[in-house]
Design an enzyme around this catalytic site. Structure first.
Site, PDB file in Angstrom:
ATOM      1  N   TYR A  71      -7.659 -15.496   1.928  1.00 34.18           N
ATOM      2  CA  TYR A  71      -6.758 -14.802   2.855  1.00 34.18           C
ATOM      3  C   TYR A  71      -7.450 -13.597   3.484  1.00 34.18           C
ATOM      4  CZ  TYR A  71      -2.439 -13.241   4.959  1.00 34.18           C
ATOM      5  OH  TYR A  71      -1.487 -12.889   5.875  1.00 34.18           O
ATOM      6  N   PHE A 123      -5.041 -16.236  36.457  1.00 35.77           N
ATOM      7  CA  PHE A 123      -4.976 -17.389  35.558  1.00 35.77           C
ATOM      8  C   PHE A 123      -3.590 -17.363  34.924  1.00 35.77           C
ATOM      9  CE2 PHE A 123      -5.295 -19.774  31.643  1.00 35.77           C
ATOM     10  CZ  PHE A 123      -5.698 -20.984  32.166  1.00 35.77           C
ATOM     11  N   THR A 124      -3.021 -18.538  34.705  1.00 34.61           N
ATOM     12  CA  THR A 124      -1.618 -18.658  34.292  1.00 34.61           C
ATOM     13  C   THR A 124      -1.246 -17.758  33.103  1.00 34.61           C
ATOM     14  OG1 THR A 124      -2.272 -20.582  32.997  1.00 34.61           O
ATOM     15  CG2 THR A 124      -1.367 -21.005  35.182  1.00 34.61           C
ATOM     16  N   ASP A 214     -12.711 -12.045  31.233  1.00 39.10           N
ATOM     17  CA  ASP A 214     -12.194 -13.282  30.668  1.00 39.10           C
ATOM     18  C   ASP A 214     -13.432 -14.155  30.499  1.00 39.10           C
ATOM     19  OD1 ASP A 214     -11.237 -15.788  30.101  1.00 39.10           O
ATOM     20  OD2 ASP A 214      -9.476 -15.597  31.391  1.00 39.10           O
ATOM     21  N   LYS A 257     -13.030 -23.527  25.034  1.00 33.12           N
ATOM     22  CA  LYS A 257     -13.910 -23.930  26.137  1.00 33.12           C
ATOM     23  C   LYS A 257     -15.363 -23.730  25.722  1.00 33.12           C
ATOM     24  CE  LYS A 257      -9.827 -23.256  28.400  1.00 33.12           C
ATOM     25  NZ  LYS A 257      -8.851 -22.211  28.300  1.00 33.12           N
ATOM     26  N   ARG A 381      -3.165 -28.429  40.195  1.00 36.20           N
ATOM     27  CA  ARG A 381      -3.360 -26.993  40.300  1.00 36.20           C
ATOM     28  C   ARG A 381      -2.994 -26.620  41.737  1.00 36.20           C
ATOM     29  NH1 ARG A 381      -2.273 -25.132  35.914  1.00 36.20           N
ATOM     30  NH2 ARG A 381      -3.795 -24.660  34.325  1.00 36.20           N
ATOM     31  N   PHE A 447       4.539 -25.918  35.146  1.00 33.06           N
ATOM     32  CA  PHE A 447       3.705 -27.120  35.273  1.00 33.06           C
ATOM     33  C   PHE A 447       3.608 -27.913  33.978  1.00 33.06           C
ATOM     34  CE2 PHE A 447       0.083 -25.149  33.142  1.00 33.06           C
ATOM     35  CZ  PHE A 447       0.326 -23.805  33.343  1.00 33.06           C
TER      36      PHE A 447
HETATM   37  C1  LIG Z   1      -7.826 -21.539  28.805  1.00 32.27           C
HETATM   38  C2  LIG Z   1      -7.919 -20.226  29.472  1.00 32.27           C
HETATM   39  C3  LIG Z   1      -7.282 -19.097  28.958  1.00 32.27           C
HETATM   40  C4  LIG Z   1      -6.308 -19.153  27.799  1.00 32.27           C
HETATM   41  O1  LIG Z   1      -6.874 -19.625  26.648  1.00 32.27           O
HETATM   42  P1  LIG Z   1      -6.064 -20.533  25.588  1.00 32.27           P
HETATM   43  O2  LIG Z   1      -7.078 -20.751  24.523  1.00 32.27           O
HETATM   44  O3  LIG Z   1      -5.633 -21.767  26.278  1.00 32.27           O
HETATM   45  O4  LIG Z   1      -4.912 -19.712  25.110  1.00 32.27           O
HETATM   46  C5  LIG Z   1      -7.500 -17.901  29.596  1.00 32.27           C
HETATM   47  N1  LIG Z   1      -8.277 -17.806  30.688  1.00 32.27           N
HETATM   48  C6  LIG Z   1      -8.891 -18.879  31.209  1.00 32.27           C
HETATM   49  C7  LIG Z   1      -9.740 -18.723  32.418  1.00 32.27           C
HETATM   50  C8  LIG Z   1      -8.725 -20.125  30.633  1.00 32.27           C
HETATM   51  O5  LIG Z   1      -9.318 -21.187  31.193  1.00 32.27           O
END
Ligand SMILES: *Cc1c(COP(=O)(O)O)cnc(C)c1O
Length: 462
Positions: A71, A123-124, A214, A257, A381, A447
């Site tokens: 933990y 970004f969303t 980001d 990613k 998109r 979406f």
């Molecule tokens: C995927 C993504 C996020 C958010 O990350 P999650 O792991 O899906 O929560 C933030 N910014 C960008 C540019 C992304 O592609």
């Protein structure tokens, strides 16, 4: 080499289920014509996203076996922390379950009601967290980013004039930080140049504004700098990445990613006070500051994945495989966003379906039609992803696209050929594709779960 062969060989395979067009017709209807709602077992080639869809290496799978599920103070945490510090160069790291967990903590710490947060395109999830904390996102990306047929080496750059104007207009004291995405997902995976990052840093420092990144696709961005920016050809992607990150005060990361794992993320920063605040929030939302929502084994796999991500052969193949698909489509005259970006090929749905207005949801209709014809899954998109404005009307983005997103290390060039041929065949009968209308729409991030129906009898007239 223009299109280098896969720099890996296959040890385990996953069988793909095949469907025929008649079956897909029913499946698509059941999914409300939303590709997010399709069962993955009914998908032939899945280009919905590059998020969490990476094929892990044998070494990453081996990493899972040395998970220390304590933990507090897991061995794997220390290895992850050390790896992030070494590869990205930040002083402090806070683990989170995925990127949006890091965005939540960053936004809560930094944003006050009425603040403005400039960024190179929205970004969303990033924008959602900024707004939940009372901030307003302001787009300061260069104009070319919104122009699908204008080529440029660094279409993800911050427009320095727009940024300066914003500072003048609202006052630096109302801008806690600027958020620079690398590469820019919503602009089609377009990179940011080192020169631009340096300029943003210079202006921000003068105005006492923090510079956050980001960093979700920062390795892909580093590869483009090596390929396109003067003075970087002889540097390694690993060196360029470290130099890039050196200009930032901190970063949010979706490990799903460029860190090459199926789940995970982190928030990194140099400021010790900010780190302190972040650790007090991470225990509320994610978990102890030594696991932040990840199992020990997941942290170990991410540490291994981060090192693999800067392997020069991996990243070269990654970028060029995506480019291969884009080149095939472009040669056939399919309207795509140019140049092809780091993680995906974006089809310009308005050009593809000129007979549909944006209210008829052309990108959503095109994504559905691609699935119906070929079993290939892509993502909208466009206006559906952009949501509604405060007054309740659709927010109309300039880019109305379908994203063919390539998972890392999953598919071969032969799969790219199948995808290209499917889109090219569909282009021949594009005038037969109907628009869509909403039959269900959730209040936020619509979406993901919206459902639709074709405006005509059939999605593709037979
Ligand atoms: C995927 C993504 C996020 C958010 O990350 P999650 O792991 O899906 O929560 C933030 N910014 C960008 C540019 C992304 O592609």
């Amino acid at each position: 080499m223009k299109y280098p062969a896969e720099p890996f060989k296959i040890k385990t395979v996953e069988t793909i289920e095949m469907t025929d067009r008649e079956e897909r017709k029913e499946i698509l209807k059941d999914a409300g014509y939303n590709t997010f709602l399709l069962p993955s077992k009914n998908v032939y080639i899945d280009l919905l996203t590059d998020s969490g869809t990476t094929a892990m290496s044998d070494k990453q799978w081996a990493s899972l076996m040395i998970g220390d599920e304590a933990y507090g103070g897991s061995e794997n945490w220390f290895r992850l922390e050390e790896t992030v510090k070494e590869i990205y160069g930040f002083d402090h790291v806070v683990p989170t379950h995925q990127g949006r967990g890091a965005e939540n903590i960053l936004s809560q710490i930094m944003i006050e009601e009425g603040d403005y947060i400039p960024g190179n395109m929205y970004f969303t999830t990033t924008k959602a967290h900024q707004e939940l904390n009372g901030g307003e996102f302001v787009d300061v990306i260069v104009d070319e980013a919104h122009q699908p047929d204008v080529k440029g080496d660094f279409k993800g750059n911050v427009d320095i004039e727009k940024y300066k104007n914003l500072i003048e207009e609202v006052g630096a004291e109302n801008i806690p930080y600027i958020n620079v995405a690398l590469t820019v997902n919503m602009a089609g995976g377009q990179p940011v140049s080192m020169e631009n990052i340096k300029k943003v840093k210079e202006i921000s420092e003068k105005n006492d504004i923090m510079v956050m990144s980001d960093a979700t696709r920062c390795v892909e961005n580093a590869y483009y700098i090596k390929e396109r920016e003067d003075g970087y050809q002889d540097k390694s992607v690993k060196e360029i990445l470290k130099e890039m990150m050196n200009h930032f005060d901190g970063a949010t990361m979706s490990g799903k990613k460029d860190c090459m794992v199926n789940i995970g993320g982190f928030l990194a920063m140099n400021d010790a006070d900010m780190y302190q605040e972040a650790t007090s929030l991470v225990v509320v939302y994610e978990g102890m500051p030594t696991y932040g929502g990840m199992a020990g084994r997941d942290m170990e796999a991410m540490a291994t994945g981060i090192r693999e991500s800067v392997n020069p052969h991996y990243i070269e193949h990654r970028i060029k495989q995506v480019r291969y698909l884009g080149d095939k489509l472009e040669e056939a005259g399919i309207p795509i966003i140019k140049p092809v970006g780091g993680h995906a090929v974006f089809i310009d749905a308005r050009e593809f379906l000129p007979h549909l207005s944006q209210d008829q949801l052309p990108a959503q209709a095109l994504a559905a039609a691609i699935y119906l014809e070929s079993g290939v899954r892509s993502m909208e998109r466009g206006v559906v992803s952009a949501g509604r404005d405060a007054d309740g009307t659709h927010h109309y983005p300039k880019l109305e696209t379908v994203r063919l997103t390539i998972p890392r290390r999953v598919y071969t060039y032969a799969h790219m050929d199948v995808v290209a041929n499917a889109v090219i065949d569909l282009y021949e009968k594009r005038d037969k594709i109907s628009g869509l209308e909403f039959v269900y729409e959730p209040p936020t991030l619509r979406f993901f779960t919206s459902e639709f129906e074709p405006l005509n009898d059939q999605l593709i007239a037979e």
